[in-house]
Write an enzyme that holds these catalytic residues in place. Sequence first.
Site, PDB file in Angstrom:
ATOM      1  N   GLU A 155       1.078  -1.061   0.048  1.00 52.87           N
ATOM      2  CA  GLU A 155       0.349  -0.099  -0.293  1.00 52.87           C
ATOM      3  C   GLU A 155       0.378   1.125  -0.137  1.00 52.87           C
ATOM      4  OE1 GLU A 155      -3.188  -0.591   3.367  1.00 52.87           O
ATOM      5  OE2 GLU A 155      -3.814  -0.954   2.123  1.00 52.87           O
ATOM      6  N   GLU A 161      -6.739  -7.697  -0.201  1.00 57.77           N
ATOM      7  CA  GLU A 161      -7.085  -7.967   1.238  1.00 57.77           C
ATOM      8  C   GLU A 161      -8.861  -7.497   1.423  1.00 57.77           C
ATOM      9  OE1 GLU A 161      -4.416  -4.974   3.490  1.00 57.77           O
ATOM     10  OE2 GLU A 161      -2.950  -5.573   3.002  1.00 57.77           O
TER      11      GLU A 161
HETATM   12  C1  GLA Z   1      -4.237  -1.997   5.099  1.00 57.82           C
HETATM   13  C2  GLA Z   1      -2.109  -3.104   5.079  1.00 57.82           C
HETATM   14  C3  GLA Z   1      -2.844  -3.873   6.488  1.00 57.82           C
HETATM   15  C4  GLA Z   1      -3.665  -4.060   7.635  1.00 57.82           C
HETATM   16  C5  GLA Z   1      -4.963  -3.388   6.789  1.00 57.82           C
HETATM   17  C6  GLA Z   1      -6.100  -3.720   8.140  1.00 57.82           C
HETATM   18  O1  GLA Z   1      -4.786  -2.672   3.894  1.00 57.82           O
HETATM   19  O2  GLA Z   1      -1.664  -3.344   4.027  1.00 57.82           O
HETATM   20  O3  GLA Z   1      -1.516  -4.426   6.359  1.00 57.82           O
HETATM   21  O4  GLA Z   1      -3.329  -3.046   8.291  1.00 57.82           O
HETATM   22  O5  GLA Z   1      -4.849  -2.605   6.051  1.00 57.82           O
HETATM   23  O6  GLA Z   1      -6.058  -4.425   8.980  1.00 57.82           O
END
Ligand code: GLA
Length: 609
Positions: free
Chosen positions: A168, A244
């Site tokens: 991210e 995710e």
């Molecule tokens: C983001 C991050 C993950 C985690 C999620 C929330 O998407 O990439 O590593 O922190 O948020 O759980």
Amino acid sequence: MNVTPDHTSASRILTVRDGAFRRGGEEHRILSGAIHYFRVRPELWHDRLLRLRALGLNTIETYIPWNWHEQTRGDIDFTGPRDVARFVQEAGELGFDVILRPGPYICAEWDFGGLPGWLMAEPGIALRTMDPRFIGAVDGWFDAICEVMRPLLATNGGPVVSVQVENEYGSFGDDAEYVRYCRDALTTRGIDVLLVTSDGPIAGMFAAGMVEGAHATVNFGSRTGEAFEALRAVQPQGPDMCMEFWNGWFDHWGEPHHVRGAADAAATLEEILSGGGSVNFYMAHGGTNFGLWNGCNTEDGMLQPTVTSYDYDAAVGEAGELSEKFYAFREILRRYATHEIPEPPALPARLGAQDAAVTEWVSLRGSLGAFDAPQQSALPKQMEQLGQDQGLVWYQASPLLDAEEVTLQIDGLADRATVLLDGVVAGTIDRNDAEHTLVVQTRSDGRPTELVIIVENQGRINFAGGLGEHKGLRSVRQGARFIHGWTSTALQIGRDGAIDSLQFGDSADSAGPVFGRTTLTVDEPADGFIALPGWGKGFVWLNGFLLGRYWERGPQVTLYAPAPLWRTGENEIVVLEMERAGSRVELRGEPDLAGGRLAGIPKAAEFFD
Ligand code: GLA
């Protein structure tokens, strides 16, 4: 489509062609679930993987936390619970493909988002950029982790079909050269499987996070259509993958426990799959932030430390429970599965309830000799200057406090301080307090006062702008005037063997934080849950293993104590209480993640979407 997967290495290779994932040349849908080997005791990897196989997944995804493997600079550990290669092999043996996300940054509610605390010893270091000091450290990590990953790649006959570049990045910065560097760091070290990036569903995030040569994926919890549309806008060909799928969420101390309903989460899953998308459940099994490895968030300048449990309200619970969500997902995954879905194992055995009086004590003050030697300096040393990444610091000075009432001011407090004057607890100051001051009554008899400030690092911020803190404290003043002449003692309570040499007695020899000790006798190891009713805030060890933090404010009440940590016969429980010691330790047969002072408060079902 119930077909047995072909595991010959060529058939496993994952590519993107004509808008689709292909595995061994055949069109393929990734049905993946996140499970972090570093949040599960290694003896239980197999059990948890079996449960995820029974959920209907064909792929396992894990981050690899740099700071957990290189806690001391240059000393990289891939043994025992850190043997990520063994975890990947176990997954491969069960028929899973594997996706790896080796950072350098992972977020994940993990201490400092996976970055080593020692990076912060470099003044002004620009994290996750081309700053040569950051890159120099990252190079060492990539050298080591790529050597571990290389033989596990599908192109080399292993189960790893894909590796993610950074994490991210589009939520953090815009150093495009750095993202390209991370990609090249992998490819030049022989990582020749499908590369991916993952970002939130916002154009600006994709713009900063995507990199040529890596397939873009998107992270979301709901509003599937909008998220995939945003992805298509920047990657028109597809395939679409939700890297995710936030089907649950994590908890902070002092905030309600999060749950997400099975039907609601299942409906989003159905949207993803029926539209032809691939998925990675975040999390499929959350596990536990054992030790001091929890991260923190910040909102409106307030620190939000994440609790010890990382149950995440996932399909497979922290102790292996199969929730309603598990079965709702399984029903859907059946229709898309690429293998014959097995039956899940039975719930692991649990210990019966009992409790024990805490009868042996020793103060933290009386135990300082068990830790690093104190360091002297004019100003107090911040944690990183002490060569310390986690735990507590004991600061001590002997100022002449020059009035009957003095306002002590702490600068750079991170995160929570217990203040003692001449051996008496004067108060607690929290980073979230509006002011970091304490008005204290002094003797004004011309003699120096012994001032002790014990500071707890509650976990390093793991997300966005708060990334990159100095822990401990920077300076202490009486009014406007600095107090000089400090000894700073690093208390690395998270390290293996940290409490081995404590000398317990019948009672604590002085005020302030205190260690308590007792034993629990069990016939046969099984899963248990430790509760500390009547205690305030602290840390608890089982047979020398630091289970994690507890805090009376909740929502987490019990700490998961998995079977492999217990012994037949006597088991030692040690508690370090910072604020208000209780007298008994409870072993329970059931977890409680939604109680404490927050019991009865409606559970939160709010998601970043
Ligand atoms: C983001 C991050 C993950 C985690 C999620 C929330 O998407 O990439 O590593 O922190 O948020 O759980």
